[in-house]
Structures are given as C-alpha cells and as structure tokens.
Design an enzyme around this catalytic site. Structure first.
Site, mmCIF file in Angstrom:
data_model
loop_
_atom_site.group_PDB
_atom_site.id
_atom_site.type_symbol
_atom_site.label_atom_id
_atom_site.label_comp_id
_atom_site.label_asym_id
_atom_site.label_seq_id
_atom_site.Cartn_x
_atom_site.Cartn_y
_atom_site.Cartn_z
ATOM 1 N N ARG A 25 11.659 -24.192 -7.213
ATOM 2 C CA ARG A 25 13.104 -24.018 -7.010
ATOM 3 C C ARG A 25 13.482 -22.696 -6.350
ATOM 4 O O ARG A 25 14.621 -22.501 -5.949
ATOM 5 C CB ARG A 25 13.827 -24.169 -8.359
ATOM 6 C CG ARG A 25 14.018 -25.632 -8.723
ATOM 7 C CD ARG A 25 14.793 -25.756 -10.012
ATOM 8 N NE ARG A 25 13.951 -25.496 -11.172
ATOM 9 C CZ ARG A 25 14.436 -25.148 -12.366
ATOM 10 N NH1 ARG A 25 15.733 -24.994 -12.542
ATOM 11 N NH2 ARG A 25 13.611 -24.946 -13.372
ATOM 12 N N LYS A 32 6.744 -17.137 -6.827
ATOM 13 C CA LYS A 32 7.885 -16.726 -7.654
ATOM 14 C C LYS A 32 7.663 -15.377 -8.326
ATOM 15 O O LYS A 32 8.550 -14.512 -8.307
ATOM 16 C CB LYS A 32 8.173 -17.789 -8.716
ATOM 17 C CG LYS A 32 9.295 -17.387 -9.651
ATOM 18 C CD LYS A 32 9.808 -18.537 -10.472
ATOM 19 C CE LYS A 32 8.965 -18.779 -11.689
ATOM 20 N NZ LYS A 32 9.521 -19.849 -12.535
ATOM 21 N N THR A 91 1.365 -25.866 -19.335
ATOM 22 C CA THR A 91 1.188 -24.547 -19.951
ATOM 23 C C THR A 91 -0.058 -24.493 -20.842
ATOM 24 O O THR A 91 -0.694 -23.443 -20.961
ATOM 25 C CB THR A 91 2.426 -24.165 -20.776
ATOM 26 O OG1 THR A 91 2.749 -25.249 -21.659
ATOM 27 C CG2 THR A 91 3.622 -23.884 -19.885
ATOM 28 N N ASN A 181 12.556 -22.578 -27.864
ATOM 29 C CA ASN A 181 11.289 -21.871 -27.710
ATOM 30 C C ASN A 181 11.373 -20.981 -26.476
ATOM 31 O O ASN A 181 11.667 -21.452 -25.382
ATOM 32 C CB ASN A 181 10.171 -22.910 -27.535
ATOM 33 C CG ASN A 181 8.847 -22.270 -27.154
ATOM 34 O OD1 ASN A 181 8.571 -21.127 -27.508
ATOM 35 N ND2 ASN A 181 8.033 -23.021 -26.422
ATOM 36 N N ALA A 391 26.213 22.240 16.619
ATOM 37 C CA ALA A 391 26.495 20.810 16.773
ATOM 38 C C ALA A 391 25.753 20.242 17.979
ATOM 39 O O ALA A 391 25.706 20.853 19.040
ATOM 40 C CB ALA A 391 27.993 20.599 16.940
ATOM 41 N N TYR A 398 9.002 14.777 20.938
ATOM 42 C CA TYR A 398 8.074 13.742 21.403
ATOM 43 C C TYR A 398 8.077 13.717 22.917
ATOM 44 O O TYR A 398 9.128 13.562 23.550
ATOM 45 C CB TYR A 398 8.545 12.398 20.836
ATOM 46 C CG TYR A 398 7.644 11.221 21.101
ATOM 47 C CD1 TYR A 398 6.275 11.313 20.888
ATOM 48 C CD2 TYR A 398 8.178 10.009 21.541
ATOM 49 C CE1 TYR A 398 5.457 10.209 21.110
ATOM 50 C CE2 TYR A 398 7.359 8.911 21.764
ATOM 51 C CZ TYR A 398 5.999 9.012 21.544
ATOM 52 O OH TYR A 398 5.195 7.928 21.772
HETATM 53 C C1 UD1 Z 1 8.098 -23.988 -21.370
HETATM 54 C C2 UD1 Z 1 7.888 -24.502 -22.785
HETATM 55 C C3 UD1 Z 1 9.240 -24.705 -23.441
HETATM 56 C C4 UD1 Z 1 10.042 -23.418 -23.417
HETATM 57 C C5 UD1 Z 1 10.144 -22.877 -21.996
HETATM 58 C C6 UD1 Z 1 10.737 -21.489 -22.026
HETATM 59 C C7 UD1 Z 1 5.866 -25.815 -22.645
HETATM 60 C C8 UD1 Z 1 5.303 -27.196 -22.627
HETATM 61 N N1 UD1 Z 1 7.199 -25.752 -22.728
HETATM 62 O O1 UD1 Z 1 8.767 -25.011 -20.678
HETATM 63 O O2 UD1 Z 1 9.075 -25.134 -24.787
HETATM 64 O O3 UD1 Z 1 11.330 -23.624 -23.941
HETATM 65 O O4 UD1 Z 1 8.836 -22.779 -21.407
HETATM 66 O O5 UD1 Z 1 10.997 -21.052 -20.734
HETATM 67 O O6 UD1 Z 1 5.136 -24.857 -22.635
HETATM 68 N N2 UD1 Z 1 2.698 -22.386 -15.929
HETATM 69 C C9 UD1 Z 1 1.410 -22.245 -15.498
HETATM 70 N N3 UD1 Z 1 0.684 -23.369 -15.234
HETATM 71 C C10 UD1 Z 1 1.184 -24.623 -15.429
HETATM 72 C C11 UD1 Z 1 2.523 -24.741 -15.861
HETATM 73 C C12 UD1 Z 1 3.255 -23.609 -16.123
HETATM 74 O O7 UD1 Z 1 0.920 -21.136 -15.328
HETATM 75 O O8 UD1 Z 1 0.462 -25.579 -15.191
HETATM 76 C C13 UD1 Z 1 3.483 -21.152 -16.196
HETATM 77 C C14 UD1 Z 1 4.692 -21.023 -15.294
HETATM 78 O O9 UD1 Z 1 4.367 -20.304 -14.121
HETATM 79 C C15 UD1 Z 1 5.651 -20.249 -16.194
HETATM 80 C C16 UD1 Z 1 5.273 -20.677 -17.598
HETATM 81 O O10 UD1 Z 1 3.980 -21.221 -17.503
HETATM 82 O O11 UD1 Z 1 5.431 -18.861 -16.084
HETATM 83 C C17 UD1 Z 1 6.236 -21.708 -18.174
HETATM 84 O O12 UD1 Z 1 6.153 -22.861 -17.383
HETATM 85 P P1 UD1 Z 1 7.402 -23.785 -17.109
HETATM 86 O O13 UD1 Z 1 6.987 -24.899 -16.242
HETATM 87 O O14 UD1 Z 1 8.552 -22.980 -16.661
HETATM 88 O O15 UD1 Z 1 7.656 -24.345 -18.571
HETATM 89 P P2 UD1 Z 1 8.947 -25.054 -19.071
HETATM 90 O O16 UD1 Z 1 8.885 -26.485 -18.693
HETATM 91 O O17 UD1 Z 1 10.139 -24.307 -18.704
#
Ligand code: UD1
Ligand code: CA
Length: 495
Positions: A25, A32, A91, A181, A391, A398
């Site tokens: 996004r 990002k 995650t 969370n 002034a 150069y």
């Molecule tokens: C996650 C949490 C959610 C929480 C929210 C807070 C999970 C399943 N859900 O959701 O409960 O409320 O964060 O912001 O964890 N990332 C990776 N690799 C991946 C996916 C994500 O490194 O495969 C990193 C992203 O870059 C980011 C972080 O993990 O820094 C969170 O990922 P994001 O996709 O934003 O999680 P949410 O769906 O928002």
C-alpha cells in the site's frame, strides 16, 4: 551515597524485528521499512527502540526487496543479524526465519515490527518487566482502540489471554472486541519454538499466523498475559503514505514536547520539525517554519527561524539565524545570519560574524567580528577577524579546472562589487577599491585599485540623445547651475 541504586536489568536474549512484508500500500519502489520519519528509516527507528533492551542478539527478518534493506542495515546498524524469509507466508513464518538465526536460544525473545515508529524503548522495558513479574511464557502488548478494524483481537480468559483472533477470522461477537494485538510480544524462547513448529495455515488468509502461538502455549498449560498500553499511538503502524505522514507528525510532536519541557521555546509546533539526533540548549527559540536535521546542535539563547533549515549545523550561544538554509556549517556565538543566506559545507563563522542577505558561503572560514552583509559569494575563502566584505563581492574560486582559496586579512576592507580571482591574498589592514578585479596579492596597508579610469564626456547627452527627457533634464540642470543654484552644479570630470 545513603541508598544503593536499584539496577533494573531488562536485558533479553534476543529481539526479532519483522521487516519482510511487501508494504504494497505504500506504492513505492523503496521498501516500506526504508521510508523515513524524523530523519531515520522506519527499520532504524525499530532498531533504536530494540537496542534499549540490550539484547544479546538482534535479528531483522528481511524478505521483500531484501537487497536494499540489507545494504541499508549494513550502513546504519552493522550490529544486527539478518535473517531471510524467502516467501511472505505470514508473521509466523517470518519469526521462524528469525529463530533459525538463533539456534539453541534460551531465555526471552522479544518480537516487534519494523513499521511501528512511535514505540519506545521504555515501553519494551516495561513489557519485559511485566512478563517477569507475572511469570508469563508469553506477554502481549495490547491497546484498546476506538476503531479495531483490521487488527487481531484479544480474547481474554480472566486476567490471562486465551487466544488472538485475526480480523479476517473473527466472529461478529469477536469483531466487537476493542482490545487489539499490537504485534509486539515477549516470548519464552522454548514456548515460541514449540508454538512455531506447530503452526498451520488453516485460516482465512492461508498464512502462518504468529498469533496462533498464544493458543498453543495455553493448550500446553503455559501462562499468557497482556499489558494494555494506554498510549495506543505507540503501537500504530505504517501501511500507506497517509499513515507515514501521521506517524511523522506525531513523532515530531513528541520530540518537540520533550524539548519544550527542557526549556526550548517553539512558537509554532505545527510547522517546526526537529529530528531525533538534534541537540538543543535551554532558552533556544525556534520560530515558525524551522527544520533542524541530522546532528544539528543549538546553544543557549540562540534564535532560529522563521523559515530556516539547518542540516548538521552547530549554532553558538545567542546567535540569530533568520530565513537561512545551512548544511555542515558552524555558526559562532552572537553571530547573525540572514535573511536569505545559504551556508554550504565547510562554512565556519566566528564570534559576532554577520552574514547578510543573499550571501552564499562554501568552505569559508570567517574570523570573529567580520561582516559579509550583502549579495556575496564566498567560496574557498579565509576571512580575517574584523574584515568587511562589501556588497556584491565575488570570491572567484574556480577557473574551470581547479578550485583555489583566497584570503583576506584582519580588518581589511573589500570594496563593493569586487572580484577576487583565486588564489589571491589580501594582507591584514588592506583596502580593495570598489569595483576592482583582483588577480594579485595586496600587502598590509595598501589600497588595490583595478578598474578602468572614469572619463566624463561633456555635452554627450545633448549631442547623442537630443529631444529625450534625459536631455531636457540635463539642460534644465545646466541652466540652474548657470543661474547659481549650487545644489545641481555639474561635477568635475575625471578622478
Ligand atoms: C499482525 C497481527 C495482528 C496485529 C497486527 C498489528 C498476525 C497474524 N497478525 O497483523 O494480530 O493486530 O499485526 O499491526 O501476526 N511480515 C513479515 N513476513 C510476512 C508477513 C508479515 O515479515 O510474511 C511482517 C510485516 O513486514 C510487518 C509485520 O510482519 O512488519 C506485521 O505484518 P502485517 O502483514 O502487517 O500483519 P497484520 O495482518 O497487520
Ligand atoms: Ca499491519
């Protein structure tokens, strides 16, 4: 000392920062976590925050555009370990990648994200302290927010947490829960490793959810707690450019609040930007439209702005810097700069120096009390104390091939509209006549004059411009002079 200081040890075994997500996004060719707030990348801010825990190991999980992120980390945080998540499977998979860089780890593992720039080290320290106090295997940082849309919801079980349910998987009743969370956790390493091993992607997104480790830990009879952070803005992430701007403004507000509490006057916080690495003394005043960046420092009593940008600039006590752009420069105590000055790298202004309107300096060392008041270019210049640069003076540094330095001695006086063709050396106590082009050195006490001699041609206007208003004005003035009106008497010709 009467009492012994209580040393609180918040050190943890490891911190894992998740920074592998695609950040779609943002609509950007830049990953990002490399977008910047307060002069630092999002991931660098996350690392600063994690460093407060003094972890034995600090792991950053990279994936999407990992080459750019890895190169940036090598520059700004060579102490971190980089783990690669090959594909964005969620995650849980990201933390699996992080844990693979920590074989055999025991103790506490803190997990955070690379995109929550307002989170403070103190919040992490308090989370670790709560984790220990409650004897938890997992402690979540949570917040109660007005609009929980998109977040994982905390399903409570007394004062423990039963599980986290993701927005996409939540029932209508669960969607009404407002405790969310934050994505920031403390785990017992063994509990985390066991939970990660058991993850399955049987959910709405088809991802491996880190959040499922909570239910697994509970099922294994371990204690999972949560700490609600009242300051919920700290947990807010960056997913698009609008949020980037909001987090940047909030971080700036917090930085300015800190400086105001420390005795700095900020006339208009909405238009004043101060980066994290800046240092300000008591009784500094920042006027509207001021941006202080990099390693800028401002000493007591100095006033900066309005409309001034200082990047890596050192400002002395009681200096006044007005509508100026300056980079890698030193401004001495009681100096006055601007309006409309441009100080480039290598500028060093001494005590009480005045640099005025439309003056550009570069590698210019200006001695105490010297003045460069108007319309001047000072490039590769050394100007002695008390000198006055008229002034429109140009230090022509150069020749198209090399740059050379010129010097002006103490209390020397350079007449207006002079060109000093480098390298030339004007001694102490010398004069250069206005309009001179100086190509050779000038000794102490000498006046250098280098310009065409003035010649006045009588009657030229009457002969060459007859019938014009100028000719009429000349004729009238000459007639008055003839009638004895001294005020308009023609001047002597020649010098
Ligand atoms: C996650 C949490 C959610 C929480 C929210 C807070 C999970 C399943 N859900 O959701 O409960 O409320 O964060 O912001 O964890 N990332 C990776 N690799 C991946 C996916 C994500 O490194 O495969 C990193 C992203 O870059 C980011 C972080 O993990 O820094 C969170 O990922 P994001 O996709 O934003 O999680 P949410 O769906 O928002
Ligand atoms: Ca998110």
């Amino acid at each position: 000392m009467a009492e012994q200081d209580v040393v609180v040890d918040n050190r943890v075994a490891a911190v894992v920062i998740m920074a592998a997500g695609a950040g779609t996004r943002m609509r950007s060719a830049i990953p990002k976590v490399l977008h910047r707030i307060a002069g630092k990348s999002l991931v660098a801010l996350a690392i600063d925050t994690a460093d407060a825990l003094e972890p034995d190991r600090l792991v950053v999980v990279v994936g999407h555009q990992r080459e750019q992120v890895t190169q940036h980390l090598a520059e700004v945080a060579p102490h971190v370990t980089i783990a690669v998540q090959e594909r964005p499977l969620g995650t849980g998979d990201a933390v699996r990648a992080g844990m693979s860089a920590l074989p055999g780890i025991t103790g506490e593992v803190v997990v955070t994200s690379g995109d929550v720039p307002l989170l403070t080290g103190q919040t992490l320290q308090e989370l670790v302290a709560a984790h220990r106090e409650d004897g938890n295997a997992v402690t979540l940082l949570t917040a109660v927010v007005p609009d929980p849309t998109g977040y994982g919801r905390i399903v409570r079980d007394g004062d423990e947490v039963a599980r986290i349910v993701e927005h996409a998987d939540a029932s209508d009743a669960e969607l009404d829960l407002t405790e969310i969370n934050s994505g920031i956790y403390v785990f017992d390493a063994a509990t985390l490793a066991e939970g990660l091993a058991a993850l399955e992607a049987g959910n709405a997104k088809g991802e491996l959810y880190l959040t499922d480790v909570v239910a697994h830990a509970r099922a294994a009879g371990r204690r999972v707690g949560a700490r609600i952070l009242a300051d919920h803005l700290q947990t807010e992430g960056v997913n698009d450019r609008a949020q980037l701007a909001e987090r940047a403004a909030e971080l700036n507000r917090r930085i300015l609040a800190g400086w105001m509490a420390a005795g700095v006057t900020v006339l208009d916080p909405a238009t004043t930007w101060v980066q994290a690495g800046v240092d300000l003394a008591e009784d500094v005043t920042l006027l509207p439209g001021t941006s202080l960046e990099g390693a800028t420092s401002v000493s007591r009593g100095a006033t900066i702005g309005p409309d001034t940008t200082l990047i890596d600039v050192e400002v002395g006590e009681n200096a006044r810097v007005l509508r100026t752009h300056a980079e890698l420069a030193v401004i001495g105590p009681d100096a006055t700069v601007g309006p409309f000055a441009y100080l480039r790298p290598g500028t060093e202004l001494g005590v009480r120096v005045h640099v005025g309107a439309f003056v550009e300096t570069k590698k210019a060392i200006v001695g105490d009390g010297a003045k460069v008041p108007h319309l001047t270019y000072c490039g590769d210049a050394e100007i002695g104390p008390g000198a006055n640069i008229g002034a429109g003076t140009i230090f022509a540094n150069y020749d198209g091939v090399t740059k050379s330095t010129s010097t002006v001695g103490a209390h020397s006086f350079i007449g207006s509209d002079s060109v000093l063709v480098a390298p030339v050396h004007i001694a102490d106590g010398a004069y250069v006549a206005a309009g001179s082009t100086i190509t050779g050195d000038v000794g102490p006490g000498e006046l250098a004059v280098s310009r065409g001699q003035q010649r006045n041609i009588r009657g030229w206007v009457a002969r060459k411009r007859s019938g014009t208003r100028t000719a009429a004005a000349a004729e009238a003035a000459l007639n008055r002079a003839e009638a004895g009106d001294e005020g308009s008497a023609p001047m002597e010709s020649g010098e």
